[in-house]
Each structure stands twice: as C-alpha cells, then as structure tokens.
Design an enzyme around this catalytic site. Structure first.
Site, PDB file in Angstrom:
ATOM      1  N   ARG A   1       0.796  -1.232   0.000  1.00 40.51           N
ATOM      2  CA  ARG A   1       0.000   0.000   0.000  1.00 40.51           C
ATOM      3  C   ARG A   1       0.825   1.278   0.000  1.00 40.51           C
ATOM      4  O   ARG A   1       0.311   2.346   0.299  1.00 40.51           O
ATOM      5  CB  ARG A   1      -1.003  -0.014   1.156  1.00 40.51           C
ATOM      6  CG  ARG A   1      -1.979  -1.162   1.012  1.00 40.51           C
ATOM      7  CD  ARG A   1      -3.161  -1.105   1.947  1.00 40.51           C
ATOM      8  NE  ARG A   1      -3.787  -2.418   1.909  1.00 40.51           N
ATOM      9  CZ  ARG A   1      -3.412  -3.448   2.654  1.00 40.51           C
ATOM     10  NH1 ARG A   1      -2.465  -3.311   3.554  1.00 40.51           N
ATOM     11  NH2 ARG A   1      -3.986  -4.614   2.515  1.00 40.51           N
TER      12      ARG A   1
ATOM     13  N   THR B   1       1.888  -5.715   4.288  1.00 45.14           N
ATOM     14  CA  THR B   1       1.267  -5.160   3.085  1.00 45.14           C
ATOM     15  C   THR B   1       1.086  -3.650   3.221  1.00 45.14           C
ATOM     16  O   THR B   1       0.684  -2.984   2.276  1.00 45.14           O
ATOM     17  CB  THR B   1      -0.113  -5.801   2.850  1.00 45.14           C
ATOM     18  OG1 THR B   1      -0.907  -5.630   4.034  1.00 45.14           O
ATOM     19  CG2 THR B   1       0.010  -7.283   2.538  1.00 45.14           C
TER      20      THR B   1
ATOM     21  N   ASP C   1     -14.575  -8.939  12.937  1.00 35.24           N
ATOM     22  CA  ASP C   1     -13.508  -8.621  11.985  1.00 35.24           C
ATOM     23  C   ASP C   1     -13.503  -7.126  11.635  1.00 35.24           C
ATOM     24  O   ASP C   1     -13.134  -6.726  10.543  1.00 35.24           O
ATOM     25  CB  ASP C   1     -13.619  -9.489  10.709  1.00 35.24           C
ATOM     26  CG  ASP C   1     -12.429  -9.352   9.780  1.00 35.24           C
ATOM     27  OD1 ASP C   1     -11.383  -8.854  10.227  1.00 35.24           O
ATOM     28  OD2 ASP C   1     -12.554  -9.733   8.598  1.00 35.24           O
TER      29      ASP C   1
ATOM     30  N   LYS D   1     -14.178   0.167   9.044  1.00 38.91           N
ATOM     31  CA  LYS D   1     -15.040  -0.911   8.571  1.00 38.91           C
ATOM     32  C   LYS D   1     -16.399  -0.934   9.258  1.00 38.91           C
ATOM     33  O   LYS D   1     -17.385  -1.340   8.670  1.00 38.91           O
ATOM     34  CB  LYS D   1     -14.322  -2.265   8.783  1.00 38.91           C
ATOM     35  CG  LYS D   1     -13.253  -2.549   7.736  1.00 38.91           C
ATOM     36  CD  LYS D   1     -12.386  -3.750   8.110  1.00 38.91           C
ATOM     37  CE  LYS D   1     -13.062  -5.064   7.846  1.00 38.91           C
ATOM     38  NZ  LYS D   1     -12.131  -6.208   8.079  1.00 38.91           N
TER      39      LYS D   1
HETATM   40 CA    CA Z   1      -9.399  -8.938   9.050  1.00 39.15          CA
END
Ligand code: CA
Length: 720
Positions: A138, A183, A323, A350
């Site tokens: 990223r 990442t 999550d 999220k």
């Molecule tokens: Ca996750």
C-alpha cells in the site's frame, strides 16, 4: 548598491535555479510548509493526509478532455499470477515513486513515464500463502533522499531515491514461524520510520516497530495486544491493556490487533496516529472467555514517535467479534465544532461509523453511521463508548450483521476537500450472516478465524445450524434492509454529520480509493476498470475513462512543466479478488499492474488484450485417485484453497489460477505443487505442513469432479 541586487538573486537561485534537485528531498519542514501545490510528497500528499490537490488546471469545466499522457507497466506478475495494485503514486520533484506486489518499487519520470529505476526485493514466493488479502503493497514513504518500502516477507528497506540501491534493510518480524506478512506502508515520524504488519486472520500478535530513518538502527516496538503474562509485559502499555483481557486468554492465537493500514503524523503535536486491526480469533468466547474490552483491538493509538510511549487511545469496538478494524486512512484537519476550532483526526473504518476525535487529547467529538449499522445500538456522546447490540452477537447461533467484514469502508483511502469541507469516500452498504465454530484451537500455518460469514446474502441453510435458528435469522432480517451489496461514492459533512450527496457505484463489494482537487473534482476508480470523475460540490458525473483494468488504489495529482496530471495505479486483486461479478469488463481482459498518467488532451486509454474463452479441458484419467473422497476434499478446499482459488470458468475469473480447469500437466504435478512447492516462486507455497498426502488426493478428487462438471456446463449450458 551591489548587495541589494545580488542578494535576492542568490536567494532565488537557492530555491529555484537548481534544475536537478536531490532526489527524494522530503523532510518534516517541507511537509509542514505545504506550499508546493504541484507536488504529492506522501501517500496523502501532505502531513494532514488530505489526498487533496490544490491544482486547478484540470477542472469541472474541462475534465471531459482528459486522456492518457503515458502508461507504465509494473511487471510485478510471477508466471500467470498478477496481484492487485493498492499503492498511491507519490511524486517528488518530477519523479513518481510507487510500490507494487511483494514490495517492488518503481521510480518513474513524471512527465515521460520512463522508468528511472526498479527495485525487486526477490521475496520468497512461499510468503504468498500468508497473505490473507492478496500479495499487495500500500505504498512507500519518501524522506531525505530515501524511499522506504516494506516487503511482504517482513523487511523494512531504505532505498537510495536516486538509484533504487538498498541503503539498509531491517528484519521487522519477531517470530518467523508465525504467519506474519507486511502489506502496509511505512511512515516517517520524528526521527523514526515506523511499520506494522498483517496476518490477523492467521493468528498473530500485532505490533509496530520503529527504526532510525538514517541508520536503520532499531528504536522501539509497541505491541498492540498483550502476550502471555507469564512471559512479562514488554512495555507499560501492554500491562495496562492486559487488565482488559481474561488472564486465561488464548495467548497461543496471538490475539490480532495488526497494524496494516495507513498511519498519520502531526509534526506540530509530534504524535503518530496508528489504527489497529481485528481480533484473532474473532469470537471473544474462544479468545478471552471471561470477556473484557480487549485493548488495543480496533483502536486509534496516538504514540510519541521518539519514545514509543502511548499518549492516548480510543477503542472503536470493545470486545470485537466481527472482523472490524481501525485500519482505514486518517485525515487531520482543523474544524469549527461547537463554536471553537478543534484539531481533529477523522476516520471512517469498517464498522460504518464516521469518527471525529480531538487529535491532541483523543477526546471523542462524534461518531455517526454513514451506512446502515446494527452492531451497536448507539454511541455515548461523551465517552464515545458504543453499546453492543445482542442481536448482532453470534455466540448462540448465526447473526445478521451490518456492515460486513469487507467493511463499510476499508483501506481504500478517503479524501478531504478543504474547499467544500466534505470528505469523499467509497462506502459499502451490505449485511453478512456470521456464525462461530463450536470449538476452536489455534493451528499453525492456516487461517484461524474461529468464525465464518456469508456476505450479502442470507443462505437457505448453514452447516451444523438447526432449521429453527435459520427461521429466527430470517425474522431478524425482515427488520433490516436487503443485505445485498451496494457501493456508493459518499460526500460526507463531518460537522453537520450527514451525507451531502451520494452516488451509486454498483452492486459490488469492490471499490477504489479517492482523490479530490481544487478544480471542484472527485476521482475514483471502479472494479470494472473505469476512472470516474464527479464534481466535488454537487456530485455530478463529469466523465469516465475505460482502461480495462480494475482499479483499487487512490489516484494522485501533480503538476510538471505547466501540465497537471492525474496518476493512478491499476490492477485488480486484493482481499476481494474472488468477488468480482461474473463477466465484469475488467476481468474479461488480461490483468497486469499499470500506472497511468492522464492529462488534458491526452490519448484514449489502451485496453489490455481480451482473455481467451477456452473450453475447459476434460481432466485426464487419474487411477491414483481411486478411493479419494471428493466430499472431504471440498471441505479441505474451502478451508485451505478457496481464499485464492475461487475463480470458476470464463465468467468468474479470479486473479489466481482457476483450479476448475487444470491442464493435464498440472494434474500430473498436483502433489508436487500442493505439497512440495513446485510453483513456490509464483507464490504457491508448499502445504505439506498443513495437508497430508491423503488430504491432497481428496482435494484433487474434488477438483476433478468440479472440472468435469464445469466442462459439461460449457458444452451444454443450463437452460434458463
Ligand atoms: Ca481482518
């Protein structure tokens, strides 16, 4: 009178006459001044990470004449496998620095598109198996002549911005037997470069570490969750966090809290802002059976970058089970709130809540749903503590939860326009059905979530779930919107706490990052391979350019030699590469990483070649599979293979090879590939540590069955 004439000339020359500036000359002072509208010096352009370009040459009046100035092919694929592109192109003094899969970096001339250098960290392909969400990267950080990148296999690397040569590299992993990867993008704060890691789905312990920007000497490490108390706390914050966990927590599972998103740094307050990830495993009853808030999962942490000490924290989701993560990008701004100007930090993570906090103290200012949300029934307006909704708890059976684990807004960066005072983000309205495993034990080398979810649909039945529980679930669903996915581009007013406008982006879970400009523009990429432009004030669609490659990354903008450019890093993949809608234009074409720069009056985009629609070959006779159990193989495939290999047939392409249409040669090498790593260099790691020879045969039998079935469907398509 010679001095007064000469002195201003000298001053001018110091700032402008040097036609070849030192490459990568970014420092905190330059970022803080923020007086160069043509530059894009960091992932979010400036220290506030606004992702706003003050340039106006490209505007709502002329954007329709945008075309391609140049294109750079990233060449990051290995074999047939191309991974997603998620990094924002950074542009410093005429050179673009951009990262790609594995931690490759390209330095590209910003005017011509010609490569200046390219860096490949030559990561062992076996690490590909540890990347839950694609072999992606990223972004880079540019600072004082260095370009910093983190490699998938856990090294923080300082590259010479002039040549791409390694100046130093440091191993950031505390335990190489664990499924860690990186990442995320590093950031320079104070005198340190800071990096976190990924791997929460596999069961790891989250942390960030800091190295001196110049020497690469280790400075400090901050663990985001406690370890086994028998081994002692590494720093005071860990001891503090441990009070919010069951003393009998499942320490072996690592507990999660990984930091893989974009961090931010306020140089005036000297605070580094860090967002932590989800729990591991997801169900708290398996992880910390006595409950507790479980700090610092799903939290924003403000850390002093030179000491690594915590200044404040805010936990978005106590006792996390869905999550949810606090890993979306941050934007720093000064906003008029309640009659005063507040220094704020904003995040739309999220869980579907748009957060505004005081970035100096961590004081909660507001938290407002920007999509339909049911995990909380409300947030205390003073403390910011949410009340968890028992109806979204899946301890005693499946629960319908809004938003999903894909996130109402995920890592795809949002952008803040200080002129319209609106935040532009790509949001996902969607519900999921989540249910837990009855028993859970951490197993090395594999996904360790302890729960599963169906996104966007209420399935007629779930494995091991009684019909009565499904009836109850459907009754609950009647109270909520359709759980099917709908992506939106949202213009959010963080002071009025509501959307000014929103525009549909498709019935998909996949969307891209955002750029906004002073030309009254908002840009975002689409899953089906288009760059889209909208007016920032009214949300009027102003143009779209089909490039034939799915776009996830956020575009950036810069000016060189009087020309404004919009740069975007295209290439589909990532966590949702298996969810591209069948037949989507972007996946009917070859997928490879490309950086495209657009300018006014540029050319029409070139489309990658169409993929050939071959008929699935008949699998060869494989007598060695006699006695193998395809049904058992299906179960193993779903727990070990499907995260990458969900593609099926011509319509449902995935970024990874489609195991429903293996060639005779692949069938012959199946065990060598699956168990012994014959294709390790391409990212297909050996699985002998988690699968037996019998397991491999069962999976193979399942795939032979599916391949035969797929071929039958192609030769005699089902009647509608
Ligand atoms: Ca996750």
């Amino acid at each position: 009178m010679r001095f007064p004439l000469r002195l201003p000339l000298l001053v001018l020359c110091l700032t402008a006459c040097n036609s070849t500036p030192t490459p990568g000359a970014v420092d905190h002072a330059r970022l803080q001044r923020d007086t160069e509208p043509g530059q894009w010096l960091a992932n979010g352009r400036n220290w506030r990470a606004e992702r706003f370009s003050p340039l106006t040459r490209i505007s709502d009046q002329n954007v329709d004449s945008l075309g391609v100035a140049w294109e750079y092919e990233f060449r990051s694929h290995r074999g047939r496998v191309e991974h997603g592109q998620e990094a924002t192109p950074v542009m410093v003094d005429g050179v673009i620095y951009v990262s790609g899969p594995w931690g490759t970096v390209a330095a590209i001339d910003a005017v011509s598109g010609v490569e200046k250098w390219r860096y490949d960290p030559k990561v062992d392909g076996a690490y590909g198996r540890r990347a839950c969400c694609g072999v992606v990267n990223r972004g880079v950080a540019v600072f004082k002549g260095n370009v910093y990148v983190a490699t998938l296999d856990g090294f923080l690397v300082a590259l010479d911005a002039a040549t791409g040569a390694e100046r130093w590299r440091s191993d950031t992993f505390t335990d190489r037997t664990r499924s860690y990867t990186i990442t995320g993008s590093p950031i320079v704060a104070g005198d340190n470069v800071i990096i976190g890691n990924s791997g929460g789905e596999y069961g790891v312990r989250g942390y960030i570490s800091a190295w001196n920007w110049e020497t690469g000497k280790f400075s400090w490490r901050f663990y985001t969750v406690p370890g086994d108390p028998a081994k002692g706390a590494e720093h005071p914050e860990v001891a503090e966090a441990a009070k919010t966990w069951d003393p009998k927590s499942d320490w072996a599972s690592g507990l999660g809290g990984t930091v893989w998103g974009e961090m931010a740094y306020d140089p005036a307050l000297d605070l580094l802002y860090v967002g932590t990830g989800n729990s591991s495993p997801y169900p708290i009853w398996h992880r910390s059976p006595a409950g507790g808030d479980n700090l610092y999962l799903v939290s924003i942490l403000a850390i002093k970058p030179d000491s690594g000490r915590l200044a404040w924290h805010y936990q978005q989701v106590p006792s996390e089970i869905w999550d949810y993560t606090a890993t979306s990008n941050f934007v720093l701004a000064d906003l008029p709130i309640g009659g005063a100007t507040r220094k704020v930090i904003m995040q739309a993570p999220k869980n579907g809540i748009f957060y505004v906090l005081d970035r100096e103290t961590g004081a909660f200012i507001s938290g407002t749903p920007f999509v339909h949300v049911n995990w909380t029934t409300g947030i205390d307006s003073v403390t910011g503590r949410p009340t968890l909704n028992p109806a979204a708890d899946y301890r005693n059976g499946p629960a319908l939860v809004f938003p999903t684990q894909a996130g109402a807004h995920n890592w795809q960066p949002m952008a803040w326009n200080p002129q319209t005072r609106l935040m532009y983000l790509t949001a996902l309205e969607e519900g999921m059905v989540m249910w837990g495993e009855k028993t859970y034990t951490w197993k090395p080398g594999r996904i360790n979530m302890g729960a599963s979810a169906y996104l966007g649909v209420i399935p007629p039945a779930l494995p091991g779930v009684p019909a009565a529980a499904m009836t109850k679930l459907r009754a609950e669903a009647a109270k909520h919107p359709d759980p099917a996915p709908q992506a939106w581009l949202v213009a959010w007013d963080p002071v009025q706490r509501k959307a000014r406008w929103r525009r549909p982006l498709g019935k998909t879970e996949i969307d891209g990052g955002v750029l906004t400009t002073a030309g009254n523009l908002v840009f975002t990429g689409s899953h089906d391979g288009r760059l889209l432009a909208w007016s920032a004030d009214s949300g009027t669609a102003l143009g779209e350019w089909n490039i034939g490659t799915g776009i996830l990354a956020a575009p950036s903008s810069y000016e060189m030699k009087g020309e404004q450019y919009i740069a975007v890093n295209a290439g589909y993949g990532g966590a949702l590469q298996v969810a591209y809608p069948p037949g989507t234009a972007a996946i009917t074409r070859e997928n490879y990483g490309r950086v495209l720069a657009f300018k006014l009056g540029g050319a029409a985009p070139k489309l990658p070649p169409l993929r050939t629609n071959d008929t699935t070959p008949l699998p060869p006779a494989l007598p060695e599979l006699a006695g193998a159990d395809a049904a058992r193989g299906e179960g193993l495939f779903m727990s070990h293979c499907v995260f990458c290999h969900a593609g099926r047939g011509n319509a449902q392409r995935s970024a990874y090879p489609d195991l429903n249409r293996m060639t005779a040669e692949t069938h012959a090498r199946f065990d060598d590939i699956v168990l012994r790593g014959a294709l390790k260099d391409f990212g297909m790691a050996p699985h002998a540590d988690v699968l037996t020879a019998e397991n491999s045969r069962d999976i193979h039998a399942f795939l032979v069955r599916e391949q035969t079935r797929l071929r039958g469907e192609e030769l005699a398509p089902p009647k509608r």
